[in-house]
Write an enzyme that holds these catalytic residues in place. Structure first.
Site, PDB file in Angstrom:
ATOM      1  N   CYS A   1       3.962  -6.966   2.289  1.00  0.00           N
ATOM      2  CA  CYS A   1       2.751  -6.277   2.746  1.00  0.00           C
ATOM      3  C   CYS A   1       2.725  -6.157   4.273  1.00  0.00           C
ATOM      4  O   CYS A   1       2.905  -7.154   4.976  1.00  0.00           O
ATOM      5  CB  CYS A   1       1.502  -7.014   2.258  1.00  0.00           C
ATOM      6  SG  CYS A   1       0.002  -6.127   2.732  1.00  0.00           S
TER       7      CYS A   1
ATOM      8  N   LYS B   1       8.889  -9.746  -3.801  1.00  0.00           N
ATOM      9  CA  LYS B   1       8.902  -8.376  -3.253  1.00  0.00           C
ATOM     10  C   LYS B   1       9.103  -8.480  -1.748  1.00  0.00           C
ATOM     11  O   LYS B   1       8.333  -9.144  -1.058  1.00  0.00           O
ATOM     12  CB  LYS B   1       7.551  -7.731  -3.574  1.00  0.00           C
ATOM     13  CG  LYS B   1       7.290  -6.407  -2.881  1.00  0.00           C
ATOM     14  CD  LYS B   1       7.587  -5.234  -3.783  1.00  0.00           C
ATOM     15  CE  LYS B   1       7.329  -3.903  -3.110  1.00  0.00           C
ATOM     16  NZ  LYS B   1       5.938  -3.642  -2.835  1.00  0.00           N
TER      17      LYS B   1
ATOM     18  N   ASN C   1      12.662   0.320  -4.412  1.00  0.00           N
ATOM     19  CA  ASN C   1      11.319   0.889  -4.221  1.00  0.00           C
ATOM     20  C   ASN C   1      11.251   1.682  -2.918  1.00  0.00           C
ATOM     21  O   ASN C   1      11.874   1.326  -1.933  1.00  0.00           O
ATOM     22  CB  ASN C   1      10.300  -0.267  -4.205  1.00  0.00           C
ATOM     23  CG  ASN C   1       8.917   0.146  -3.742  1.00  0.00           C
ATOM     24  OD1 ASN C   1       8.443  -0.336  -2.718  1.00  0.00           O
ATOM     25  ND2 ASN C   1       8.273   1.031  -4.474  1.00  0.00           N
ATOM     26  N   GLY C   2      10.452   2.741  -2.983  1.00  0.00           N
ATOM     27  CA  GLY C   2      10.166   3.535  -1.799  1.00  0.00           C
ATOM     28  C   GLY C   2      10.422   5.008  -2.016  1.00  0.00           C
ATOM     29  O   GLY C   2      11.543   5.404  -2.348  1.00  0.00           O
TER      30      GLY C   2
ATOM     31  N   GLY D   1       5.121   3.403  -6.548  1.00  0.00           N
ATOM     32  CA  GLY D   1       3.798   3.065  -6.040  1.00  0.00           C
ATOM     33  C   GLY D   1       2.907   4.285  -5.939  1.00  0.00           C
ATOM     34  O   GLY D   1       2.305   4.742  -6.920  1.00  0.00           O
TER      35      GLY D   1
HETATM   36  C1  LIG Z   1      -2.826   1.370  -1.066  1.00  0.00           C
HETATM   37  C2  LIG Z   1      -1.579   0.560  -1.297  1.00  0.00           C
HETATM   38  C3  LIG Z   1      -1.685  -0.748  -1.752  1.00  0.00           C
HETATM   39  C4  LIG Z   1      -0.540  -1.523  -1.970  1.00  0.00           C
HETATM   40  N1  LIG Z   1      -0.681  -2.794  -2.435  1.00  0.00           N
HETATM   41  C5  LIG Z   1       0.446  -3.525  -2.697  1.00  0.00           C
HETATM   42  C6  LIG Z   1       0.326  -4.834  -3.230  1.00  0.00           C
HETATM   43  O1  LIG Z   1      -0.766  -5.374  -3.452  1.00  0.00           O
HETATM   44  N2  LIG Z   1       1.480  -5.492  -3.487  1.00  0.00           N
HETATM   45  C7  LIG Z   1       2.715  -4.949  -3.249  1.00  0.00           C
HETATM   46  O2  LIG Z   1       3.734  -5.590  -3.514  1.00  0.00           O
HETATM   47  N3  LIG Z   1       2.838  -3.728  -2.726  1.00  0.00           N
HETATM   48  C8  LIG Z   1       1.736  -3.013  -2.449  1.00  0.00           C
HETATM   49  N4  LIG Z   1       1.871  -1.754  -1.926  1.00  0.00           N
HETATM   50  C9  LIG Z   1       3.216  -1.233  -1.593  1.00  0.00           C
HETATM   51  C10 LIG Z   1       3.873  -0.533  -2.774  1.00  0.00           C
HETATM   52  O3  LIG Z   1       4.111  -1.445  -3.826  1.00  0.00           O
HETATM   53  C11 LIG Z   1       5.226   0.069  -2.379  1.00  0.00           C
HETATM   54  O4  LIG Z   1       6.087  -0.942  -1.948  1.00  0.00           O
HETATM   55  C12 LIG Z   1       5.113   1.109  -1.288  1.00  0.00           C
HETATM   56  O5  LIG Z   1       3.956   1.918  -1.431  1.00  0.00           O
HETATM   57  C13 LIG Z   1       6.356   2.005  -1.265  1.00  0.00           C
HETATM   58  O6  LIG Z   1       6.574   2.593  -2.524  1.00  0.00           O
HETATM   59  P1  LIG Z   1       6.081   4.095  -2.871  1.00  0.00           P
HETATM   60  O7  LIG Z   1       6.781   5.004  -1.879  1.00  0.00           O
HETATM   61  O8  LIG Z   1       6.520   4.318  -4.294  1.00  0.00           O
HETATM   62  O9  LIG Z   1       4.595   4.131  -2.699  1.00  0.00           O
HETATM   63  C14 LIG Z   1       0.745  -0.970  -1.702  1.00  0.00           C
HETATM   64  C15 LIG Z   1       0.843   0.346  -1.238  1.00  0.00           C
HETATM   65  C16 LIG Z   1      -0.297   1.120  -1.030  1.00  0.00           C
HETATM   66  C17 LIG Z   1      -0.126   2.525  -0.516  1.00  0.00           C
END
Ligand SMILES: Cc1cc2nc3c(=O)[nH]c(=O)nc-3n(C[C@H](O)[C@H](O)[C@H](O)COP(=O)(O)O)c2cc1C
Length: 253
Positions: free
Chosen positions: A36, A75, A136-137, A160
């Site tokens: 985070c 993570k 992820n990403g 995500g």
């Molecule tokens: C609003 C928001 C809240 C998130 N909360 C968490 C969380 O509580 N735990 C976590 O491991 N990742 C959290 N993430 C990160 C996502 O799991 C992920 O690593 C990140 O968004 C990149 O992946 P994506 O491009 O598929 O969104 C959060 C992301 C966003 C945008």
């Protein structure tokens, strides 16, 4: 088979181990958040800040694994900043400490959620450990999902942001990976039914006063491709009850 995970975050070993003991028995996976980037999280030494203290990472994982009655995953991000890419070292320490799986978001903390995802870094982490690695990403559709698998060799993917307002993305990607064919787009009827179910579950859990405001950002994502989306969003933001929200959505669809 459906598996449910729960995530904990923190940097105090005793608190994390207490939390692990309490919650792990009700879930299939216990995940520790070491990715985070939020200022309110890192200022306490939690989330991605831990990647600047790999000794502590190892001790936390060891202790949480000991306290948990279910497998522990971690993570991570690539590191704190460009000059601090610790992903391989962190992954090895996490594996050594007894974790069963690692998820890596291919960005540093400094990058937050912007820019390219470093698939090369994810690939190197996958090659460096023996436990399963999840990439992820920026996975937003079938093509980007396939690219993550093919380029990095990861065992699984995590999605995500692209799932917000689009929970069908999971079945669409699974179908594509299994058959090479894309599913047809979601019908408005299915979209509406899912939105109603989402509203009902949220209000059942949190009540209207908390639930309805929380739902607004999700509703905005569900409707973003509709004609008049911005007008619909303005109206949704003025609604405070479940009944009114559902009947307005039925009108819109
Ligand atoms: C609003 C928001 C809240 C998130 N909360 C968490 C969380 O509580 N735990 C976590 O491991 N990742 C959290 N993430 C990160 C996502 O799991 C992920 O690593 C990140 O968004 C990149 O992946 P994506 O491009 O598929 O969104 C959060 C992301 C966003 C945008």
């Amino acid at each position: 088979m459906e598996n449910y995970g729960v995530q904990i975050f923190g940097s105090d070993i005793e608190s994390l181990s207490f939390a692990a003991e309490k919650v792990s028995k009700d879930f299939d996976i216990l995940d520790i958040n070491m990715g985070c980037p939020a200022p309110k999280v890192v200022k306490n030494g939690d989330g991605s800040k831990l990647l600047q203290n790999l000794d502590l990472v190892g001790s936390i994982v060891e202790e949480v694994v000991r306290a948990s009655s279910t497998p522990v995953s971690v993570k991570i991000r690539k590191g704190w900043s460009k000059s601090n890419d610790v992903s391989i070292e962190a992954a090895k320490i996490i594996e050594q400490a007894g974790a069963s799986m690692i998820t890596i978001h291919g960005r540093t903390r400094d990058e937050f959620f912007a820019g390219e995802v470093d698939l090369e870094a994810i690939k190197k982490v996958k090659e460096a450990v023996h436990i399963p690695v999840i990439g992820n990403g920026n996975i937003v559709d079938e093509k980007s999902a396939l690219k993550m698998f093919e380029y990095t060799g990861v065992d699984g993917i995590m999605i995500g942001r692209a799932s917000i307002g689009n929970p069908w993305i999971f079945k669409q990607i699974i179908h594509y990976l299994q058959t090479g064919e894309k599913l047809p787009s979601i019908s408005n009827q299915e979209k509406l039914e899912t939105m109603i179910k989402h509203i009902e579950l949220e209000v059942e859990q949190k009540g209207e006063r908390v639930g309805i405001p929380e739902l607004r950002k999700h509703m905005a994502c569900y409707i973003k491709n509709l004609p008049n989306a911005s007008k619909i969003r303005v109206r949704i933001n003025q609604i405070n009850t479940k009944g009114e929200l559902i009947s307005f959505l039925k009108e819109c669809f």
